[in-house]
Design an enzyme around this catalytic site. Sequence first.
Site, PDB file in Angstrom:
ATOM      1  N   GLY A 165       0.835  -1.190   0.000  1.00  0.00           N
ATOM      2  CA  GLY A 165       0.000   0.000   0.000  1.00  0.00           C
ATOM      3  C   GLY A 165       0.869   1.238   0.000  1.00  0.00           C
ATOM      4  O   GLY A 165       2.018   1.198   0.469  1.00  0.00           O
ATOM      5  N   GLN A 190       3.080   9.956   0.959  1.00  0.00           N
ATOM      6  CA  GLN A 190       4.363   9.238   1.051  1.00  0.00           C
ATOM      7  C   GLN A 190       5.271   9.505  -0.142  1.00  0.00           C
ATOM      8  O   GLN A 190       6.454   9.189  -0.099  1.00  0.00           O
ATOM      9  CB  GLN A 190       4.118   7.720   1.180  1.00  0.00           C
ATOM     10  N   CYS A 243       5.840   0.056   7.335  1.00  0.00           N
ATOM     11  CA  CYS A 243       5.489   1.190   6.481  1.00  0.00           C
ATOM     12  C   CYS A 243       6.688   1.533   5.616  1.00  0.00           C
ATOM     13  O   CYS A 243       7.816   1.555   6.104  1.00  0.00           O
ATOM     14  CB  CYS A 243       5.107   2.384   7.350  1.00  0.00           C
ATOM     15  N   LEU A 244       6.422   1.813   4.349  1.00  0.00           N
ATOM     16  CA  LEU A 244       7.522   2.160   3.443  1.00  0.00           C
ATOM     17  C   LEU A 244       8.201   3.456   3.863  1.00  0.00           C
ATOM     18  O   LEU A 244       9.330   3.715   3.466  1.00  0.00           O
ATOM     19  CB  LEU A 244       7.017   2.270   2.005  1.00  0.00           C
ATOM     20  N   HIS A 257      -4.495   1.503   7.556  1.00  0.00           N
ATOM     21  CA  HIS A 257      -3.151   2.097   7.633  1.00  0.00           C
ATOM     22  C   HIS A 257      -2.996   3.215   6.607  1.00  0.00           C
ATOM     23  O   HIS A 257      -2.540   4.317   6.934  1.00  0.00           O
ATOM     24  CB  HIS A 257      -2.112   0.996   7.406  1.00  0.00           C
ATOM     25  N   GLU A 258      -3.378   2.936   5.363  1.00  0.00           N
ATOM     26  CA  GLU A 258      -3.172   3.925   4.302  1.00  0.00           C
ATOM     27  C   GLU A 258      -4.068   5.145   4.488  1.00  0.00           C
ATOM     28  O   GLU A 258      -3.635   6.273   4.250  1.00  0.00           O
ATOM     29  CB  GLU A 258      -3.409   3.305   2.923  1.00  0.00           C
ATOM     30  N   HIS A 304      -2.645   7.707   6.752  1.00  0.00           N
ATOM     31  CA  HIS A 304      -1.635   8.587   6.144  1.00  0.00           C
ATOM     32  C   HIS A 304      -2.269   9.869   5.597  1.00  0.00           C
ATOM     33  O   HIS A 304      -1.633  10.927   5.604  1.00  0.00           O
ATOM     34  CB  HIS A 304      -0.933   7.875   4.983  1.00  0.00           C
TER      35      HIS A 304
END
Length: 179
Positions: A46, A51, A89-90, A131-132, A135
């Site tokens: 994701g 991000q 997380c990226l 999660h996304e 953000h």
Amino acid sequence: MALRTIRIMGDPVLAKVCKEVKEVSPRTRELINDMFDTMYEANGVGLAAPQVGILKRIVVIDVTGDDPHVLINPEILETSGEQTGQEGCLSLPGKTGVVTRPNYVRAKAYDADMQPYEIEGTELLARAIVHELEHLDGHMYVEKVEGELMNVSSLSDEDDDEDHAENAPISDDAGDAEN
Ligand code: NI
């Protein structure tokens, strides 16, 4: 394919509230394509627009590698159940932590043609959606970690390709020759 730079926690852009998307312009389409490319390249499941430094309410998710979703202006409609597990997380490569999330999520969003639709998922997909979407409001999973953040390397055996969680952390640089 165009890769964008993934912003790392501490970058102020990750703490901001994103703006609603009014229309999908050619630039927005390009952004969405780039977000998929960037997510797949980083072995993530994701990615949210902030991000990659863009404050728009756009998320891409693909938890199987063969099930891409674009969520524009997404809103959660319903959640149920509970799952507790590792998440990453990226924007925080190499780290993971335990987070409790709903086990089922139903959300509404617009697709890349600005057509409204609903998406529902359980387990990893539910975790990814929650999660996304966080953000988009400037939140990171670390705010919800139970216990301590851990290093991925201390948990995994050597170089496995296993996805640890939701946004699998970037693996080491060496192993990508076959992609
Ligand atoms: Ni993330």
